[in-house]
Design a protein around this motif. Structure first.
Motif, short mmCIF file in Angstrom:
data_model
loop_
_atom_site.label_atom_id
_atom_site.label_comp_id
_atom_site.label_asym_id
_atom_site.label_seq_id
_atom_site.Cartn_x
_atom_site.Cartn_y
_atom_site.Cartn_z
N VAL A 48 0.84 -1.20 0.00
CA VAL A 48 0.00 0.00 0.00
C VAL A 48 0.87 1.25 0.00
CG1 VAL A 48 -1.74 1.30 1.27
CG2 VAL A 48 -1.86 -1.20 1.19
N VAL A 63 -4.05 4.16 -4.13
CA VAL A 63 -4.25 4.95 -2.90
C VAL A 63 -3.61 6.32 -2.96
CG1 VAL A 63 -4.34 2.80 -1.58
CG2 VAL A 63 -2.21 4.12 -1.62
N MET A 82 -5.66 7.19 6.31
CA MET A 82 -6.47 6.80 5.16
C MET A 82 -7.70 7.69 5.09
SD MET A 82 -6.21 2.65 5.47
CE MET A 82 -7.14 2.57 7.00
N LEU A 85 -12.10 6.77 1.96
CA LEU A 85 -12.06 5.31 1.86
C LEU A 85 -13.16 4.77 0.97
CD1 LEU A 85 -11.09 4.59 5.53
CD2 LEU A 85 -9.88 3.69 3.54
N ASP A 89 -11.12 -0.76 -0.51
CA ASP A 89 -10.01 -0.68 0.46
C ASP A 89 -10.18 -1.71 1.59
OD1 ASP A 89 -10.18 2.87 0.08
OD2 ASP A 89 -8.67 1.53 -0.79
N TYR A 93 -4.88 -5.17 6.96
CA TYR A 93 -3.70 -4.33 6.74
C TYR A 93 -2.58 -4.80 7.65
CZ TYR A 93 -6.27 -1.15 3.74
OH TYR A 93 -6.98 -0.61 2.70
#
Length: 115
Positions: A48, A63, A82, A85, A89, A93
């Protein structure tokens, strides 16, 4: 051995924001390249965002402009802010710490984007 502990995941509506944190148990945190990866169900784990010891960053195209990675070397912590969103997504993570050929992983934190 370095332990990485993520926090900050949860359920958020589309368009919302979350901040993930990853605390590292090492006195040499500042020399690690730190990264955030994610894995959605049925998909491969993907990078990411990452930040080097010098503060250089790179992001997945999906992103860019929405997520920001940062680090606080005094707190041995890396963050992933973040915003905007999207349902896509949604994933687990993972925090990653890398130094040359050695790397460590956190246990993961679930992020779910849904109305």
């Amino acid at each position: 051995q370095v332990q990485l502990v993520e926090s900050g995941g949860g359920l958020v509506q589309p368009g919302g924001s979350l901040r993930l944190s990853c605390a590292a148990s090492t006195t040499i945190f500042s020399i690690f390249t730190m990264g955030w990866y994610r894995q959605a169900p049925g998909k491969q784990r993907e990078l990411v965002a990452a930040i080097t010891s010098g503060g250089s960053t790179n992001y997945a195209d999906s992103v860019k402009g929405r997520f920001t990675i940062s680090r606080d070397n005094a707190k041995n912590t890396v963050y992933l802010q973040m915003s905007s969103l999207k349902p896509e997504d949604t994933a687990v993570y993972y925090c990653n710490a890398r130094l040359v050929r050695t790397e460590y992983w956190g246990q993961g934190t679930q992020v779910t984007v849904s109305s």
